[in-house]
Design a protein around this motif. Structure first.
Motif, PDB file in Angstrom:
ATOM      1  N   PRO A 196       8.783 119.773  13.740  1.00 18.88           N
ATOM      2  CA  PRO A 196       7.586 119.561  13.920  1.00 18.88           C
ATOM      3  C   PRO A 196       6.908 119.454  15.211  1.00 18.88           C
ATOM      4  O   PRO A 196       6.372 118.632  16.217  1.00 18.88           O
ATOM      5  N   MET A 197       6.621 120.958  15.328  1.00 18.29           N
ATOM      6  CA  MET A 197       6.165 121.277  16.549  1.00 18.29           C
ATOM      7  C   MET A 197       4.874 121.379  17.212  1.00 18.29           C
ATOM      8  O   MET A 197       4.041 120.889  15.899  1.00 18.29           O
ATOM      9  N   GLU A 198       4.501 120.900  19.080  1.00 14.47           N
ATOM     10  CA  GLU A 198       3.276 121.414  18.512  1.00 14.47           C
ATOM     11  C   GLU A 198       2.524 122.143  18.958  1.00 14.47           C
ATOM     12  O   GLU A 198       0.943 122.829  17.710  1.00 14.47           O
ATOM     13  N   ASN A 199       2.785 123.248  19.315  1.00 14.12           N
ATOM     14  CA  ASN A 199       2.381 124.365  19.589  1.00 14.12           C
ATOM     15  C   ASN A 199       2.760 125.153  18.413  1.00 14.12           C
ATOM     16  O   ASN A 199       2.798 126.688  18.217  1.00 14.12           O
ATOM     17  N   THR A 200       1.895 125.076  17.238  1.00 12.44           N
ATOM     18  CA  THR A 200       1.826 126.069  16.626  1.00 12.44           C
ATOM     19  C   THR A 200       0.812 125.660  15.271  1.00 12.44           C
ATOM     20  O   THR A 200       0.311 124.665  15.262  1.00 12.44           O
ATOM     21  N   ASP A 201       0.534 126.012  14.327  1.00 11.13           N
ATOM     22  CA  ASP A 201      -0.670 125.993  13.323  1.00 11.13           C
ATOM     23  C   ASP A 201      -0.197 125.920  12.011  1.00 11.13           C
ATOM     24  O   ASP A 201      -1.104 124.419  11.596  1.00 11.13           O
ATOM     25  N   ALA A 202       0.874 125.504  12.125  1.00  8.65           N
ATOM     26  CA  ALA A 202       1.973 124.902  10.696  1.00  8.65           C
ATOM     27  C   ALA A 202       3.475 124.608  10.726  1.00  8.65           C
ATOM     28  O   ALA A 202       4.019 125.293  11.315  1.00  8.65           O
ATOM     29  N   ASN A 203       3.982 123.313  10.378  1.00  8.19           N
ATOM     30  CA  ASN A 203       5.514 123.161  10.585  1.00  8.19           C
ATOM     31  C   ASN A 203       5.716 122.788   9.065  1.00  8.19           C
ATOM     32  O   ASN A 203       5.268 121.823   8.614  1.00  8.19           O
ATOM     33  N   TRP A 204       6.819 123.366   8.339  1.00  7.76           N
ATOM     34  CA  TRP A 204       7.649 123.229   7.359  1.00  7.76           C
ATOM     35  C   TRP A 204       8.587 122.780   7.127  1.00  7.76           C
ATOM     36  O   TRP A 204       9.268 123.412   8.005  1.00  7.76           O
ATOM     37  N   ILE A 205       8.781 121.465   7.019  1.00  7.48           N
ATOM     38  CA  ILE A 205      10.186 120.744   7.431  1.00  7.48           C
ATOM     39  C   ILE A 205       9.763 120.218   6.410  1.00  7.48           C
ATOM     40  O   ILE A 205       9.410 119.372   5.242  1.00  7.48           O
ATOM     41  N   LEU A 206      11.351 118.617   6.782  1.00  6.90           N
ATOM     42  CA  LEU A 206      11.664 117.836   6.016  1.00  6.90           C
ATOM     43  C   LEU A 206      11.437 116.230   6.456  1.00  6.90           C
ATOM     44  O   LEU A 206      11.819 116.404   7.491  1.00  6.90           O
ATOM     45  N   ASP A 207      11.522 115.517   5.662  1.00  5.95           N
ATOM     46  CA  ASP A 207      11.842 114.342   5.913  1.00  5.95           C
ATOM     47  C   ASP A 207      12.905 113.912   5.899  1.00  5.95           C
ATOM     48  O   ASP A 207      13.819 113.751   4.241  1.00  5.95           O
ATOM     49  N   ASN A 208      14.303 114.284   6.801  1.00  7.31           N
ATOM     50  CA  ASN A 208      15.840 113.907   6.888  1.00  7.31           C
ATOM     51  C   ASN A 208      15.965 113.133   6.243  1.00  7.31           C
ATOM     52  O   ASN A 208      17.619 112.713   6.135  1.00  7.31           O
ATOM     53  N   THR A 209      15.458 111.882   6.855  1.00 10.28           N
ATOM     54  CA  THR A 209      15.875 110.427   5.957  1.00 10.28           C
ATOM     55  C   THR A 209      16.327 110.419   4.580  1.00 10.28           C
ATOM     56  O   THR A 209      17.013 109.436   4.349  1.00 10.28           O
ATOM     57  N   PHE A 210      14.788 110.812   4.247  1.00  9.33           N
ATOM     58  CA  PHE A 210      14.525 111.108   2.948  1.00  9.33           C
ATOM     59  C   PHE A 210      15.312 111.493   1.882  1.00  9.33           C
ATOM     60  O   PHE A 210      15.992 111.901   1.306  1.00  9.33           O
ATOM     61  N   VAL A 217      -4.185 125.486   4.376  1.00  7.79           N
ATOM     62  CA  VAL A 217      -3.447 124.514   4.887  1.00  7.79           C
ATOM     63  C   VAL A 217      -3.288 122.953   4.505  1.00  7.79           C
ATOM     64  O   VAL A 217      -2.749 122.209   3.971  1.00  7.79           O
ATOM     65  N   GLY A 218      -4.265 122.247   5.210  1.00 12.21           N
ATOM     66  CA  GLY A 218      -5.231 121.365   5.730  1.00 12.21           C
ATOM     67  C   GLY A 218      -3.640 120.337   6.050  1.00 12.21           C
ATOM     68  O   GLY A 218      -4.548 119.369   6.145  1.00 12.21           O
ATOM     69  N   ALA A 219      -3.054 120.893   7.232  1.00 13.66           N
ATOM     70  CA  ALA A 219      -2.366 119.299   7.961  1.00 13.66           C
ATOM     71  C   ALA A 219      -1.472 120.239   8.512  1.00 13.66           C
ATOM     72  O   ALA A 219      -0.682 121.738   8.286  1.00 13.66           O
ATOM     73  N   HIS A 220      -0.916 119.538   9.726  1.00  9.94           N
ATOM     74  CA  HIS A 220       0.009 120.732  11.008  1.00  9.94           C
ATOM     75  C   HIS A 220       1.260 120.062  10.330  1.00  9.94           C
ATOM     76  O   HIS A 220       1.876 121.514  10.122  1.00  9.94           O
ATOM     77  N   ASN A 221       1.811 119.249   9.457  1.00 13.00           N
ATOM     78  CA  ASN A 221       3.138 119.474   8.763  1.00 13.00           C
ATOM     79  C   ASN A 221       2.771 119.435   7.571  1.00 13.00           C
ATOM     80  O   ASN A 221       2.628 118.504   6.729  1.00 13.00           O
ATOM     81  N   VAL A 222       3.860 119.515   6.618  1.00 15.53           N
ATOM     82  CA  VAL A 222       4.301 120.039   5.750  1.00 15.53           C
ATOM     83  C   VAL A 222       5.073 119.819   5.182  1.00 15.53           C
ATOM     84  O   VAL A 222       6.414 120.571   5.365  1.00 15.53           O
ATOM     85  N   PHE A 223       5.350 118.635   4.169  1.00 14.22           N
ATOM     86  CA  PHE A 223       7.434 118.404   3.433  1.00 14.22           C
ATOM     87  C   PHE A 223       7.618 118.816   2.925  1.00 14.22           C
ATOM     88  O   PHE A 223       6.405 118.987   1.527  1.00 14.22           O
ATOM     89  N   ARG A 224       8.231 119.709   2.659  1.00 11.40           N
ATOM     90  CA  ARG A 224       9.064 119.965   1.517  1.00 11.40           C
ATOM     91  C   ARG A 224       9.419 119.040   0.395  1.00 11.40           C
ATOM     92  O   ARG A 224      10.210 117.523   1.105  1.00 11.40           O
ATOM     93  N   ASN A 225       9.233 119.331  -0.457  1.00  7.38           N
ATOM     94  CA  ASN A 225      10.207 118.260  -2.052  1.00  7.38           C
ATOM     95  C   ASN A 225      11.883 118.750  -1.977  1.00  7.38           C
ATOM     96  O   ASN A 225      12.047 119.787  -1.512  1.00  7.38           O
ATOM     97  N   VAL A 226      12.191 117.898  -2.942  1.00 11.30           N
ATOM     98  CA  VAL A 226      13.465 118.089  -3.177  1.00 11.30           C
ATOM     99  C   VAL A 226      13.885 118.136  -4.480  1.00 11.30           C
ATOM    100  O   VAL A 226      12.939 117.184  -5.155  1.00 11.30           O
TER     101      VAL A 226
END
Length: 350
Positions: free
Chosen positions: A147-161, A325-334
């Motif tokens: 979840p970086m700051e200086n990006t247009d979008a972050n494609w990430i995981l909720d790693n606890t989930f 995109v509509g959000a800075h952080n986009v969380f991938r499904n599993v």
């Protein structure tokens, strides 16, 4: 072993599917999850907004931690094919886990006039400044994993989930084969040196306690991010706990290494109450899931195969370039991958 689809067939399918690719069988994050509070959860409708035709003629620079990792090698091979089919001009480089190298690679992408840069950071904090430089030059920037700051979008995981989903797979297996009178001896393979992998490990442990309380005992928590380390960890644990038959781990290396250790320990005759559960999706993991001489029983995957993940990544590029995109952080499904679903996934692996 099943043969891979030919490159021509893959490209043809990609051209037909275009931006409509989306995770199948995805497990959405529960209410109150990180995705709900800090970003949006990617689903079929989200990826369906993408138009891959907007990638035609675009110059895309991609820098990742390492191409020695089987997961990344497979996905990047597929991503090259997806981008080629869309008419994009892409360059994929590995920084070999060196932040200094990665900074230089991003600087080269800036000077070469890329339209979009994707970074899979060796150290996210170390590349924040150069990514800010890229954006100041009018270049779109996407981060994969952090979840970086200086990006247009972050494609990430909720790693606890994600860890919780791994733990649920293991807990279901434990509930089927063990009881309070006959608890499972469990080995957890983690990697606490890295924050996101510690989050996965904690998620595994939380799910085991929630779903299989009283029916298991964790006899060892070992570090093992690569297969050889995981194999050694399991072999060492078996010396003190020869009845340990369930392994839950944080990545592909944990499954591959644990599978090998247990294959050797049993002579390839795997008892019904022995199982290994992890995440990541590599061809070797999927092949071991199909092979009864290995104890692999379930994997928590992401979008599906290498081709599925690559297509969704390209969708992200298209959405970023179109400011959709509509959000800075986009969380991938599993999604769960088991013996029943593995054949479909393996057909799209590189």
């Amino acid at each position: 072993m099943k043969k891979m689809m030919s490159i021509l067939l893959v490209v043809s399918l990609l051209l037909l599917a275009a931006c409509s690719a989306a995770p199948s069988g995805g497990t959405e994050a529960p209410s109150g999850s990180t995705a709900e509070s800090e970003g949006i959860q990617a689903d079929a409708a989200f990826y369906g907004k993408a138009d891959l035709s907007c990638l035609n003629g675009k110059k895309i620079g991609i820098t990742i931690q390492s191409l020695q990792n089987a997961y990344w090698a497979g996905v990047m091979t597929a991503l090259t094919e997806v981008l080629d089919a869309a008419g994009a001009k892409s360059t994929i480089v590995s920084c070999d886990d060196s932040s200094a190298t990665q900074i230089g690679q991003i600087e080269n992408f800036i000077s070469s006039g890329c339209d979009l840069i994707m970074v899979h950071p060796s150290d996210a904090a170390a590349v924040e400044s150069v990514c800010a430089d890229a954006r100041a030059a009018g270049i779109k920037v996407m981060c994969w994993d952090d979840p970086m700051e200086n990006t247009d979008a972050n494609w990430i995981l909720d790693n606890t989930f994600l860890g919780h989903a791994i733990g649920e797979l293991a807990a279901d297996f434990i509930n089927d084969h063990y009881s309070e009178d006959h608890p499972a001896e469990v080995i957890v393979i983690g990697y606490p040196q890295t924050v996101i992998l510690l989050e996965r490990e904690n998620g595994i442990k939380a799910a085991l306690e929630e779903k299989a309380a009283g029916k298991y005992e964790i006899v060892a928590s070992q570090a093992g991010i690569i297969a050889s380390d995981a194999q050694t960890a399991v072999e060492t644990t078996l010396q003190a706990h020869p009845d340990a038959k369930v392994v839950a781990g944080i990545g592909a290396g944990a499954m591959i290494g644990a599978d090998e250790a247990l294959n050797i320990a049993t002579g390839g005759v795997i008892p019904e109450d022995m199982g290994v559960f992890t995440t990541d999706v590599t061809k070797q993991q999927l092949e071991q899931l199909q092979d009864p001489s290995y104890p692999a029983k379930g994997i928590i995957g992401f979008e599906g195969s290498d081709v599925d993940t690559a297509t969704c990544c390209a969708d992200m590029f298209a959405l970023i370039l179109a400011d959709q995109v509509g959000a800075h952080n986009v969380f991938r499904n599993v999604t769960r991958i088991t013996e029943q679903t593995v054949a479909e996934i393996i057909s799209g692996m590189k």
